[in-house]
Design a protein around this motif. Sequence first.
Motif, PDB file in Angstrom:
ATOM      1  N   GLU A 165      37.431  83.636  25.519  1.00  0.00           N
ATOM      2  CA  GLU A 165      38.564  84.546  25.698  1.00  0.00           C
ATOM      3  C   GLU A 165      38.179  86.018  25.588  1.00  0.00           C
ATOM      4  O   GLU A 165      39.002  86.874  25.289  1.00  0.00           O
ATOM      5  CB  GLU A 165      39.698  84.210  24.722  1.00  0.00           C
ATOM      6  CG  GLU A 165      40.275  82.833  24.921  1.00  0.00           C
ATOM      7  CD  GLU A 165      41.432  82.520  23.982  1.00  0.00           C
ATOM      8  OE1 GLU A 165      41.757  83.360  23.117  1.00  0.00           O
ATOM      9  OE2 GLU A 165      41.988  81.430  24.116  1.00  0.00           O
ATOM     10  N   ILE A 166      36.917  86.314  25.853  1.00  0.00           N
ATOM     11  CA  ILE A 166      36.450  87.700  25.805  1.00  0.00           C
ATOM     12  C   ILE A 166      37.019  88.505  26.963  1.00  0.00           C
ATOM     13  O   ILE A 166      37.192  89.708  26.854  1.00  0.00           O
ATOM     14  CB  ILE A 166      34.907  87.737  25.815  1.00  0.00           C
ATOM     15  CG1 ILE A 166      34.372  87.094  24.546  1.00  0.00           C
ATOM     16  CG2 ILE A 166      34.379  89.148  25.954  1.00  0.00           C
ATOM     17  CD1 ILE A 166      32.887  86.871  24.546  1.00  0.00           C
ATOM     18  N   VAL A 167      37.333  87.852  28.065  1.00  0.00           N
ATOM     19  CA  VAL A 167      37.860  88.550  29.234  1.00  0.00           C
ATOM     20  C   VAL A 167      39.386  88.561  29.252  1.00  0.00           C
ATOM     21  O   VAL A 167      39.990  89.071  30.186  1.00  0.00           O
ATOM     22  CB  VAL A 167      37.329  87.946  30.553  1.00  0.00           C
ATOM     23  CG1 VAL A 167      35.831  88.057  30.611  1.00  0.00           C
ATOM     24  CG2 VAL A 167      37.787  86.528  30.743  1.00  0.00           C
ATOM     25  N   SER A 168      40.001  88.033  28.223  1.00  0.00           N
ATOM     26  CA  SER A 168      41.456  87.960  28.170  1.00  0.00           C
ATOM     27  C   SER A 168      42.063  89.346  27.910  1.00  0.00           C
ATOM     28  O   SER A 168      41.773  89.981  26.893  1.00  0.00           O
ATOM     29  CB  SER A 168      41.884  86.991  27.068  1.00  0.00           C
ATOM     30  OG  SER A 168      43.248  87.138  26.785  1.00  0.00           O
ATOM     31  N   TRP A 169      42.914  89.782  28.830  1.00  0.00           N
ATOM     32  CA  TRP A 169      43.591  91.057  28.658  1.00  0.00           C
ATOM     33  C   TRP A 169      44.365  91.049  27.345  1.00  0.00           C
ATOM     34  O   TRP A 169      44.370  92.040  26.606  1.00  0.00           O
ATOM     35  CB  TRP A 169      44.542  91.295  29.829  1.00  0.00           C
ATOM     36  CG  TRP A 169      45.303  92.580  29.734  1.00  0.00           C
ATOM     37  CD1 TRP A 169      44.884  93.795  30.171  1.00  0.00           C
ATOM     38  CD2 TRP A 169      46.577  92.778  29.147  1.00  0.00           C
ATOM     39  NE1 TRP A 169      45.831  94.747  29.889  1.00  0.00           N
ATOM     40  CE2 TRP A 169      46.900  94.144  29.249  1.00  0.00           C
ATOM     41  CE3 TRP A 169      47.506  91.942  28.521  1.00  0.00           C
ATOM     42  CZ2 TRP A 169      48.075  94.691  28.786  1.00  0.00           C
ATOM     43  CZ3 TRP A 169      48.690  92.485  28.043  1.00  0.00           C
ATOM     44  CH2 TRP A 169      48.960  93.848  28.179  1.00  0.00           C
ATOM     45  N   PHE A 170      44.992  89.922  27.021  1.00  0.00           N
ATOM     46  CA  PHE A 170      45.776  89.801  25.792  1.00  0.00           C
ATOM     47  C   PHE A 170      44.894  89.998  24.557  1.00  0.00           C
ATOM     48  O   PHE A 170      45.266  90.704  23.615  1.00  0.00           O
ATOM     49  CB  PHE A 170      46.466  88.429  25.748  1.00  0.00           C
ATOM     50  CG  PHE A 170      47.254  88.200  24.509  1.00  0.00           C
ATOM     51  CD1 PHE A 170      48.460  88.854  24.305  1.00  0.00           C
ATOM     52  CD2 PHE A 170      46.787  87.336  23.525  1.00  0.00           C
ATOM     53  CE1 PHE A 170      49.197  88.648  23.147  1.00  0.00           C
ATOM     54  CE2 PHE A 170      47.518  87.125  22.361  1.00  0.00           C
ATOM     55  CZ  PHE A 170      48.722  87.787  22.180  1.00  0.00           C
ATOM     56  N   ARG A 171      43.706  89.379  24.545  1.00  0.00           N
ATOM     57  CA  ARG A 171      42.794  89.522  23.404  1.00  0.00           C
ATOM     58  C   ARG A 171      42.318  90.970  23.248  1.00  0.00           C
ATOM     59  O   ARG A 171      42.180  91.471  22.137  1.00  0.00           O
ATOM     60  CB  ARG A 171      41.581  88.605  23.564  1.00  0.00           C
ATOM     61  CG  ARG A 171      41.881  87.154  23.358  1.00  0.00           C
ATOM     62  CD  ARG A 171      42.153  86.904  21.906  1.00  0.00           C
ATOM     63  NE  ARG A 171      42.251  85.465  21.669  1.00  0.00           N
ATOM     64  CZ  ARG A 171      42.569  84.952  20.513  1.00  0.00           C
ATOM     65  NH1 ARG A 171      42.816  85.735  19.483  1.00  0.00           N
ATOM     66  NH2 ARG A 171      42.651  83.661  20.375  1.00  0.00           N
ATOM     67  N   ILE A 172      42.061  91.632  24.361  1.00  0.00           N
ATOM     68  CA  ILE A 172      41.612  93.017  24.310  1.00  0.00           C
ATOM     69  C   ILE A 172      42.730  93.912  23.776  1.00  0.00           C
ATOM     70  O   ILE A 172      42.496  94.792  22.937  1.00  0.00           O
ATOM     71  CB  ILE A 172      41.105  93.471  25.698  1.00  0.00           C
ATOM     72  CG1 ILE A 172      39.839  92.682  26.059  1.00  0.00           C
ATOM     73  CG2 ILE A 172      40.831  94.975  25.722  1.00  0.00           C
ATOM     74  CD1 ILE A 172      39.386  92.821  27.486  1.00  0.00           C
ATOM     75  N   GLN A 173      43.957  93.681  24.222  1.00  0.00           N
ATOM     76  CA  GLN A 173      45.094  94.446  23.708  1.00  0.00           C
ATOM     77  C   GLN A 173      45.296  94.188  22.220  1.00  0.00           C
ATOM     78  O   GLN A 173      45.590  95.111  21.461  1.00  0.00           O
ATOM     79  CB  GLN A 173      46.362  94.118  24.496  1.00  0.00           C
ATOM     80  CG  GLN A 173      46.363  94.663  25.899  1.00  0.00           C
ATOM     81  CD  GLN A 173      46.265  96.173  25.924  1.00  0.00           C
ATOM     82  OE1 GLN A 173      46.999  96.866  25.244  1.00  0.00           O
ATOM     83  NE2 GLN A 173      45.330  96.687  26.716  1.00  0.00           N
TER      84      GLN A 173
END
Length: 170
Positions: free
Chosen positions: A55-63
């Motif tokens: 999930e490193i590319v997950s926009w949600f995780r980055i936010q």
Amino acid sequence: MAQHNQQQPIGNTDFEVRSQNAVCVNKSELDAPLSSNMKYAVIGILFGIVFVKAEIVSWFRIQEMFRLESFHMYGVIGSAIVVGMISVFIIKKFKIKTLAGETISFTDKTFNKGQIYGGLMFGLGWAITGACPGPLYAQIGTGATAVIVTLLSAIAGTWVYGRFREKLPH
């Protein structure tokens, strides 16, 4: 157009220097058939799959990371830093060479205030877009085609930096 020095190469002639920015090109890789470079594509695809699964590319995780709501991304980044530090320590301690037998050397970087400005711009862009340049292709591969705008912006930003690098703060 500037005159280039036409001296004969010294030592390993498998490499040549092009342009005034001294970009090294391995001529044997340029001349190699496409199939011999497929290993890089396979490794890249596997790396992208790991990014997606973690999930490193997950926009949600980055936010979540930028809102300080989750430790997930900080744990991933922190783990990568620790692995990198240990790897560099081992390479230096045991004088490990590349698979081709070349010596690996590390050079100290000089600090300048432009790194602060660049880091702030990078972080702001990462927070706004939810995309770091590293996993852009993996994000596009998952079907997040809106990230193509971020990819094109990253390419444009790289060009602008290259064009105006000498005029930027040192």
